[in-house]
Design an enzyme around this catalytic site. Structure first.
Site, PDB file in Angstrom:
ATOM      1  N   ARG A  12       5.933  11.184   2.510  1.00 16.82           N
ATOM      2  CA  ARG A  12       4.750  11.171   2.799  1.00 16.82           C
ATOM      3  C   ARG A  12       3.662  10.724   1.757  1.00 16.82           C
ATOM      4  O   ARG A  12       3.877  10.987   0.752  1.00 16.82           O
ATOM      5  CB  ARG A  12       4.266  11.777   3.870  1.00 16.82           C
ATOM      6  CG  ARG A  12       4.877  12.087   5.049  1.00 16.82           C
ATOM      7  CD  ARG A  12       4.484  12.435   6.517  1.00 16.82           C
ATOM      8  NE  ARG A  12       3.551  12.373   6.491  1.00 16.82           N
ATOM      9  CZ  ARG A  12       3.105  11.890   7.725  1.00 16.82           C
ATOM     10  NH1 ARG A  12       3.093  13.050   8.924  1.00 16.82           N
ATOM     11  NH2 ARG A  12       1.790  11.025   8.484  1.00 16.82           N
ATOM     12  N   CYS A  13       2.699  10.532   1.961  1.00 21.12           N
ATOM     13  CA  CYS A  13       1.431   9.608   1.365  1.00 21.12           C
ATOM     14  C   CYS A  13       1.082  11.029   1.194  1.00 21.12           C
ATOM     15  O   CYS A  13       0.359  12.643   0.999  1.00 21.12           O
ATOM     16  CB  CYS A  13       0.242   8.419   1.623  1.00 21.12           C
ATOM     17  SG  CYS A  13      -0.649   8.237   0.348  1.00 21.12           S
ATOM     18  N   PRO A  14       1.396  11.229  -0.525  1.00 18.44           N
ATOM     19  CA  PRO A  14       0.995  10.159  -2.206  1.00 18.44           C
ATOM     20  C   PRO A  14       2.482  10.419  -2.411  1.00 18.44           C
ATOM     21  O   PRO A  14       2.335   9.635  -3.878  1.00 18.44           O
ATOM     22  CB  PRO A  14      -0.581  10.745  -2.653  1.00 18.44           C
ATOM     23  CG  PRO A  14      -0.227  12.513  -2.679  1.00 18.44           C
ATOM     24  CD  PRO A  14       0.555  12.313  -0.748  1.00 18.44           C
ATOM     25  N   MET A  15       3.353  10.920  -1.965  1.00 19.09           N
ATOM     26  CA  MET A  15       4.662  11.316  -2.904  1.00 19.09           C
ATOM     27  C   MET A  15       5.055  10.379  -3.427  1.00 19.09           C
ATOM     28  O   MET A  15       5.161  10.315  -4.786  1.00 19.09           O
ATOM     29  CB  MET A  15       5.392  12.185  -1.970  1.00 19.09           C
ATOM     30  CG  MET A  15       4.540  13.940  -1.995  1.00 19.09           C
ATOM     31  SD  MET A  15       4.289  14.672  -3.206  1.00 19.09           S
ATOM     32  CE  MET A  15       5.799  14.496  -4.321  1.00 19.09           C
ATOM     33  N   ASP A  45       0.049   1.285  -1.725  1.00 17.52           N
ATOM     34  CA  ASP A  45      -0.755   1.801  -2.342  1.00 17.52           C
ATOM     35  C   ASP A  45       0.405   1.455  -4.098  1.00 17.52           C
ATOM     36  O   ASP A  45      -0.329   2.098  -5.487  1.00 17.52           O
ATOM     37  CB  ASP A  45      -0.357   3.733  -2.301  1.00 17.52           C
ATOM     38  CG  ASP A  45      -0.967   3.885  -1.980  1.00 17.52           C
ATOM     39  OD1 ASP A  45      -2.012   3.581  -1.226  1.00 17.52           O
ATOM     40  OD2 ASP A  45      -0.730   5.103  -1.027  1.00 17.52           O
TER      41      ASP A  45
END
Length: 75
Positions: A12-15, A45
């Site tokens: 999940r964001c930001p990974m 992103d």
């Protein structure tokens, strides 16, 4: 065919973006990176990050809940 593949599926964001940055940092100029992600934020992103760098977004696609990005490393 990409020189390297980063499978960020399930992250999940930001990974996905952070792992993409780390992978690109370890690559040399001209190499290509295929990123596979399932987080919808990646569609926004990753291209936004690349627009701020010298790296080139060669292609991107969305199929179902999977997002793929082919990136050419600027070195």
């Amino acid at each position: 065919m990409a020189d390297r593949t980063l499978d960020a599926s399930g992250l999940r964001c930001p990974m996905p973006l952070l792992k993409t940055k780390l992978e690109l940092n370890g690559m040399t100029s001209g190499q290509t990176l295929l990123v596979i992600a399932t987080d919808s934020g990646s569609a926004r992103d990753i291209p936004a990050y690349l627009a701020l760098t010298r790296h080139e977004l060669v292609s991107s696609s969305e199929e179902g809940d999977q997002y793929t990005f082919m990136i050419k490393c600027a070195g």
